[in-house]
Motif scaffolding. Structure first.
Motif, PDB file in Angstrom:
ATOM      1  N   PHE A  29       0.911  -1.238   0.207  1.00 50.27           N
ATOM      2  CA  PHE A  29       0.206   0.077   0.113  1.00 50.27           C
ATOM      3  C   PHE A  29       0.875   1.222  -0.010  1.00 50.27           C
ATOM      4  CE2 PHE A  29       0.826  -1.179   4.284  1.00 50.27           C
ATOM      5  CZ  PHE A  29       1.054  -0.142   4.951  1.00 50.27           C
ATOM      6  N   GLU A  30       0.434   2.200  -0.896  1.00 53.93           N
ATOM      7  CA  GLU A  30       1.055   3.590  -0.771  1.00 53.93           C
ATOM      8  C   GLU A  30       2.548   3.308  -1.045  1.00 53.93           C
ATOM      9  OE1 GLU A  30      -0.138   5.920   2.466  1.00 53.93           O
ATOM     10  OE2 GLU A  30      -2.102   5.991   1.604  1.00 53.93           O
ATOM     11  N   ASN A  31       3.022   2.404  -1.934  1.00 57.50           N
ATOM     12  CA  ASN A  31       4.616   2.202  -2.183  1.00 57.50           C
ATOM     13  C   ASN A  31       5.197   1.800  -0.860  1.00 57.50           C
ATOM     14  OD1 ASN A  31       4.207   2.976  -4.580  1.00 57.50           O
ATOM     15  ND2 ASN A  31       4.605   5.108  -4.175  1.00 57.50           N
ATOM     16  N   VAL A  32       4.517   0.898  -0.063  1.00 62.50           N
ATOM     17  CA  VAL A  32       5.218   0.383   1.142  1.00 62.50           C
ATOM     18  C   VAL A  32       4.679  -1.320   1.106  1.00 62.50           C
ATOM     19  CG1 VAL A  32       5.209   0.032   3.638  1.00 62.50           C
ATOM     20  CG2 VAL A  32       4.904   2.348   2.628  1.00 62.50           C
ATOM     21  N   MET A  33       6.058  -2.131   1.118  1.00 66.52           N
ATOM     22  CA  MET A  33       5.787  -3.216   1.106  1.00 66.52           C
ATOM     23  C   MET A  33       5.981  -4.027   2.689  1.00 66.52           C
ATOM     24  SD  MET A  33       5.704  -6.144  -1.001  1.00 66.52           S
ATOM     25  CE  MET A  33       6.374  -5.834  -2.507  1.00 66.52           C
ATOM     26  N   GLU A  34       4.883  -4.417   3.022  1.00 66.83           N
ATOM     27  CA  GLU A  34       4.842  -4.753   4.730  1.00 66.83           C
ATOM     28  C   GLU A  34       4.505  -6.124   4.835  1.00 66.83           C
ATOM     29  OE1 GLU A  34       1.471  -4.014   7.975  1.00 66.83           O
ATOM     30  OE2 GLU A  34       2.896  -2.509   7.839  1.00 66.83           O
ATOM     31  N   VAL A  35       5.615  -6.835   5.438  1.00 69.36           N
ATOM     32  CA  VAL A  35       5.264  -8.198   5.769  1.00 69.36           C
ATOM     33  C   VAL A  35       4.460  -8.538   7.065  1.00 69.36           C
ATOM     34  CG1 VAL A  35       6.461 -10.368   6.217  1.00 69.36           C
ATOM     35  CG2 VAL A  35       7.546  -8.804   4.780  1.00 69.36           C
ATOM     36  N   ARG A  36       3.258  -9.026   7.060  1.00 65.04           N
ATOM     37  CA  ARG A  36       2.242  -9.362   7.908  1.00 65.04           C
ATOM     38  C   ARG A  36       2.787 -10.176   8.936  1.00 65.04           C
ATOM     39  NH1 ARG A  36      -2.796  -6.923   6.875  1.00 65.04           N
ATOM     40  NH2 ARG A  36      -3.661  -7.951   8.731  1.00 65.04           N
ATOM     41  N   ALA A  37       3.306 -11.591   8.130  1.00 65.41           N
ATOM     42  CA  ALA A  37       3.423 -12.520   9.000  1.00 65.41           C
ATOM     43  C   ALA A  37       4.142 -13.630   8.236  1.00 65.41           C
ATOM     44  CB  ALA A  37       2.088 -13.517   9.646  1.00 65.41           C
ATOM     45  N   SER A  38       4.883 -14.305   8.936  1.00 59.62           N
ATOM     46  CA  SER A  38       5.990 -15.344   8.189  1.00 59.62           C
ATOM     47  C   SER A  38       5.666 -16.619   9.049  1.00 59.62           C
ATOM     48  CB  SER A  38       7.510 -15.014   8.105  1.00 59.62           C
ATOM     49  OG  SER A  38       7.525 -13.949   6.990  1.00 59.62           O
ATOM     50  N   ALA A  39       6.230 -17.815   8.347  1.00 64.36           N
ATOM     51  CA  ALA A  39       6.102 -19.240   8.911  1.00 64.36           C
ATOM     52  C   ALA A  39       6.737 -20.021   8.089  1.00 64.36           C
ATOM     53  CB  ALA A  39       4.689 -19.650   9.308  1.00 64.36           C
ATOM     54  N   VAL A  85      10.053   3.187  -2.752  1.00 65.58           N
ATOM     55  CA  VAL A  85       9.691   2.040  -2.410  1.00 65.58           C
ATOM     56  C   VAL A  85      10.264   1.854  -0.815  1.00 65.58           C
ATOM     57  CG1 VAL A  85       9.904  -0.510  -2.731  1.00 65.58           C
ATOM     58  CG2 VAL A  85       9.819   0.951  -4.481  1.00 65.58           C
ATOM     59  N   VAL A  86       9.323   1.512   0.202  1.00 66.41           N
ATOM     60  CA  VAL A  86       9.766   1.111   1.430  1.00 66.41           C
ATOM     61  C   VAL A  86       9.162  -0.411   1.879  1.00 66.41           C
ATOM     62  CG1 VAL A  86       9.230   1.684   3.770  1.00 66.41           C
ATOM     63  CG2 VAL A  86       9.351   3.587   2.112  1.00 66.41           C
ATOM     64  N   MET A  87      10.094  -0.748   2.586  1.00 65.74           N
ATOM     65  CA  MET A  87       9.829  -2.284   2.832  1.00 65.74           C
ATOM     66  C   MET A  87       9.999  -2.552   4.329  1.00 65.74           C
ATOM     67  SD  MET A  87      11.700  -5.520   1.483  1.00 65.74           S
ATOM     68  CE  MET A  87      13.238  -5.366   2.499  1.00 65.74           C
ATOM     69  N   THR A  88       9.128  -3.357   4.879  1.00 69.52           N
ATOM     70  CA  THR A  88       9.373  -3.804   6.307  1.00 69.52           C
ATOM     71  C   THR A  88       9.002  -5.284   6.377  1.00 69.52           C
ATOM     72  OG1 THR A  88       6.965  -3.678   6.918  1.00 69.52           O
ATOM     73  CG2 THR A  88       8.083  -1.897   7.068  1.00 69.52           C
ATOM     74  N   ASP A  89       9.910  -5.849   7.592  1.00 67.09           N
ATOM     75  CA  ASP A  89       9.690  -7.199   7.634  1.00 67.09           C
ATOM     76  C   ASP A  89       9.457  -7.667   8.884  1.00 67.09           C
ATOM     77  OD1 ASP A  89       9.926 -10.049   6.862  1.00 67.09           O
ATOM     78  OD2 ASP A  89      11.731  -9.611   5.583  1.00 67.09           O
ATOM     79  N   VAL A  90       9.410  -8.881   9.324  1.00 64.79           N
ATOM     80  CA  VAL A  90       9.050  -9.358  10.712  1.00 64.79           C
ATOM     81  C   VAL A  90       9.854 -10.252  11.294  1.00 64.79           C
ATOM     82  CG1 VAL A  90       6.527  -9.016  10.175  1.00 64.79           C
ATOM     83  CG2 VAL A  90       7.462 -11.134   9.807  1.00 64.79           C
ATOM     84  N   SER A  91       9.716 -10.618  12.447  1.00 57.66           N
ATOM     85  CA  SER A  91      10.617 -11.581  13.128  1.00 57.66           C
ATOM     86  C   SER A  91       9.702 -13.014  12.975  1.00 57.66           C
ATOM     87  CB  SER A  91      10.884 -11.240  14.636  1.00 57.66           C
ATOM     88  OG  SER A  91      11.206 -12.551  15.312  1.00 57.66           O
ATOM     89  N   PRO A  92      10.346 -14.017  12.386  1.00 52.89           N
ATOM     90  CA  PRO A  92       9.779 -15.234  12.203  1.00 52.89           C
ATOM     91  C   PRO A  92       9.727 -15.906  13.664  1.00 52.89           C
ATOM     92  CG  PRO A  92      11.893 -15.589  11.401  1.00 52.89           C
ATOM     93  CD  PRO A  92      11.755 -14.150  12.054  1.00 52.89           C
ATOM     94  N   TYR A  93      10.308 -15.805  14.567  1.00 54.02           N
ATOM     95  CA  TYR A  93      10.421 -16.623  15.733  1.00 54.02           C
ATOM     96  C   TYR A  93       9.810 -15.672  17.033  1.00 54.02           C
ATOM     97  CZ  TYR A  93      13.061 -20.125  13.306  1.00 54.02           C
ATOM     98  OH  TYR A  93      13.511 -21.136  12.526  1.00 54.02           O
ATOM     99  N   SER A  94       9.325 -16.484  17.956  1.00 60.05           N
ATOM    100  CA  SER A  94       9.205 -15.682  19.306  1.00 60.05           C
ATOM    101  C   SER A  94      10.681 -16.066  20.111  1.00 60.05           C
ATOM    102  CB  SER A  94       8.146 -16.285  20.238  1.00 60.05           C
ATOM    103  OG  SER A  94       7.116 -15.969  19.697  1.00 60.05           O
ATOM    104  N   LEU A  95      10.996 -14.752  20.639  1.00 56.07           N
ATOM    105  CA  LEU A  95      12.323 -14.751  21.300  1.00 56.07           C
ATOM    106  C   LEU A  95      12.082 -14.371  22.741  1.00 56.07           C
ATOM    107  CD1 LEU A  95      14.088 -12.713  18.267  1.00 56.07           C
ATOM    108  CD2 LEU A  95      14.638 -15.127  19.034  1.00 56.07           C
ATOM    109  N   GLY A  96      12.627 -15.133  23.771  1.00 54.42           N
ATOM    110  CA  GLY A  96      12.401 -14.915  25.017  1.00 54.42           C
ATOM    111  C   GLY A  96      13.504 -15.785  26.114  1.00 54.42           C
ATOM    112  N   ILE A  97      13.108 -15.851  27.272  1.00 53.81           N
ATOM    113  CA  ILE A  97      14.070 -16.460  28.195  1.00 53.81           C
ATOM    114  C   ILE A  97      13.503 -17.378  29.031  1.00 53.81           C
ATOM    115  CG2 ILE A  97      15.391 -14.080  28.450  1.00 53.81           C
ATOM    116  CD1 ILE A  97      14.264 -13.851  31.324  1.00 53.81           C
ATOM    117  N   GLU A  98      14.230 -17.995  29.924  1.00 52.68           N
ATOM    118  CA  GLU A  98      13.650 -18.997  30.597  1.00 52.68           C
ATOM    119  C   GLU A  98      13.314 -18.492  31.954  1.00 52.68           C
ATOM    120  OE1 GLU A  98      15.049 -23.305  33.116  1.00 52.68           O
ATOM    121  OE2 GLU A  98      16.564 -22.263  31.653  1.00 52.68           O
ATOM    122  N   THR A  99      12.128 -18.810  32.540  1.00 52.00           N
ATOM    123  CA  THR A  99      11.524 -18.413  33.872  1.00 52.00           C
ATOM    124  C   THR A  99      11.169 -19.456  34.788  1.00 52.00           C
ATOM    125  OG1 THR A  99       9.513 -17.684  32.838  1.00 52.00           O
ATOM    126  CG2 THR A  99      10.997 -16.146  32.960  1.00 52.00           C
TER     127      THR A  99
END
Length: 570
Positions: free
Chosen positions: A182-192, A353-367
């Motif tokens: 949209f409006e010359n923005v390429m946005e990744v909504r989700a990856s798997a 042209v503008v492009m955004t991407d996403v993190s494909p994984y959740s990242l966290g710590i042990e609790t």
């Protein structure tokens, strides 16, 4: 000059953004696809590409393929007498592509955008960067493969608005990305995705079917040459089904010959488990993007394995429409990488042209979690950055010791989606000293920062003292340290690489050796004589004889190759 590189499991490509368009660069054989294969020749020189792929069948212990699957691991691959890391073999592929680009462009190439599967882990991304460094390349950006494919398609649709899904099934990996333009923005909504699902797995399933059909003895599995010949014939048959209703897999071993008819129904039956596995990442990506399939404007195919009719039918059934395959699926990722290279070079044609991407994984710590005043349950995963968060992203969360007087906090970092860390991937650990006192005084702010290249940085700040510690995630077995990279760089520099200008002749000889092993009787004897004649011509070093000798030898190769194809279709 920045080039775009698709470092694939089966084939690799290099492309460049020039004169307002992406174009592929051919290798020394005039082909845009360079097989991701490496082999050590009899004289100790390194062969890369098609020559190495031909030698997979004749010299399997001196040749390697599909090593991309082991990136980020501590696996060693033996070629002759030497062990190579996956990064080193990948570096040899990248170096070959770099030389092809330099020959075509007439200038040095020092920078590259390299594509990686969207579902590649932190260790695998670091390994890819290390491979680039070993090849003499500054990796400007690691670009997710489905995002690259979307760039190759989306660049032609600037100004429009659309939602589409990229279905990327390559030789070794499977990725799905949902994108919005949209409006010359390429946005990744989700990856798997699935890092161990690709065309190689379909070949393996058909090999298993062949063994069952022919009731082959288990000893054949230990015969590396037989297994490589069988895999090659299965691959040819799999590809033939894209254009014909049936194909024959035929493999000889001495005087014995084994064969099996294959049609689309048999392929689907053999590979139904793999086809079923393709569905889950698609459904997850759509859920994370808060979309249903009917809201998509298009489905785009990428990766050579999407040529299989069984895969295309499955995609059509899932989405109720025919997928888009306007761009060659083998080439689309490399073309998208070239677009990203153009963006990096700030080409005027790409300014908007503008492009955004996403993190494909959740990242966290042990609790740990309290069960009562005195009892805790340990080993729980607490995500700090949720999967499919838009990158770059930085998140902070506060944690406290479980008891008064505790003098340190172990920050153990994981990636994954499971509730317990035991089922996720460990990335590293940070030891944080705490001030003496009550547990409330031992609070630590943990900040995760994930950049556009998919690289994670972790910082822990003690609330009371404001002391900050940073985690450089180098502890995984597959991550090379700077010292290891320097040592490997020196070792690779000492290797004898087969000259690019002679690779066509070496590829023809490797092809002849493969055909020699397949033929029998007088045909085999004739092929042996032709190989010897061509070798003797090359030994003369007389450039005037090379061209006519190569032409005559190529005609012989083409003739016997065609006879082999006709025989397999009987």
């Amino acid at each position: 000059m920045i080039v775009g590189i698709d470092l694939g499991t089966t084939n690799s490509l290099v492309a460049v953004w020039q004169d307002g368009a992406a174009r592929l660069i051919p290798n020394g054989l005039g082909e845009v696809l360079t097989p991701s294969c490496v082999s050590v020749d009899e004289d100790g020189s390194i062969l890369v590409g098609r020559a190495a792929r031909e030698r997979l069948q004749t010299h399997p212990t001196a040749s390697a393929a599909a090593f991309k699957r082991h990136m980020g691991s501590d696996k060693r691959i033996m070629l002759g007498q030497r062990a190579f890391r996956p990064e080193e073999l990948s570096a040899l592929i990248l170096r070959s592509l770099k030389e092809d680009a330099e020959a075509a462009l007439g200038q040095p190439v020092t920078d590259a955008v390299i594509t990686v599967p969207a579902y590649f882990s932190d260790a695998q991304r670091k390994a890819t960067r290390a491979a680039g460094k070993l090849a003499g390349l500054n990796v400007e950006r690691l670009l997710n493969e489905p995002t690259a494919a979307a760039l190759a398609y989306g660049i032609h649709q600037r100004g429009s608005e659309s939602k589409f899904l990229v279905f990327d099934l390559g030789g070794g990996t499977f990725d799905v990305s949902v994108l919005e333009l949209f409006e010359n923005v390429m946005e990744v909504r989700a990856s798997a995705g699935d890092n161990f699902l690709g065309g190689e797995d379909f070949v393996h399933c058909l090999v298993e079917r062949f063994f069952a059909h022919e009731k082959l003895a288990p000893a054949y599995r230990n015969d590396a040459q037989f297994m490589q010949r069988l895999a090659a014939q299965v691959e040819l048959a799999k590809r033939a089904l894209s254009d014909a209703p049936r194909a024959t897999i035929r493999v000889a071993d001495g005087d014995a010959e084994f064969s099996m008819e294959l049609d689309e129904a048999a392929l689907e039956k053999s590979c139904e488990g793999l086809l079923a596995r393709l569905r889950e990442p698609v459904e997850r990506a759509l859920r994370d993007a808060n979309l249903v399939s009917s809201e998509l404007d298009n489905v785009v195919l990428a990766g050579g394995a999407t040529r299989m009719p069984a895969v295309r039918r499955m995609v059509a059934r899932m989405f109720g429409r025919l997928p888009a395959c306007d761009i060659n699926p083998d080439e689309v990722v490399a073309l998208g990488a070239a677009v990203q290279a153009g963006l990096k070079m700030r080409d005027a044609a790409l300014d908007e042209v503008v492009m955004t991407d996403v993190s494909p994984y959740s990242l966290g710590i042990e609790t740990s979690k309290p069960l009562d005043a005195m009892t805790f349950s340990y080993g729980h995963f607490d995500p700090i950055i949720e999967r499919n968060s838009v990158v770059p992203v930085s998140r902070v969360r506060s944690y406290y010791p479980v008891q008064d007087g505790q003098r340190c906090l172990e920050i153990k970092v994981f990636q994954g989606e499971a509730r317990m860390v035991a089922d996720n991937i460990r990335l590293g650990q940070l030891h944080v000293p705490l001030p003496a006192g009550a547990r409330a005084d031992g609070g630590v702010d943990v900040r995760f920062t994930y950049d556009a290249n998919g690289i994670l940085q972790v910082e822990a700040t003690v609330q009371k003292t404001r002391e900050t510690l940073a985690l450089v995630i180098e502890g995984n077995p597959g991550t090379m340290s700077e010292q290891e990279i320097a040592h490997s760089l020196a070792a690779l520099s000492g290797l004898k690489i087969h000259p690019r200008e002679r690779i066509e002749h070496r590829t023809m000889l490797a092809r002849g050796e493969r055909l020699y092993q397949q033929l029998r009787g007088k045909a085999r004897e004739h092929m042996g004589n032709q190989i010897l004649r061509f070798e003797r011509t090359l030994e003369t070093q007389d450039q005037r004889q090379f061209e006519p000798a190569a032409k005559a030898f190529l005609e012989v190769l083409e003739y016997f190759e065609q006879q082999s194809v006709l025989h397999s279709e009987d």
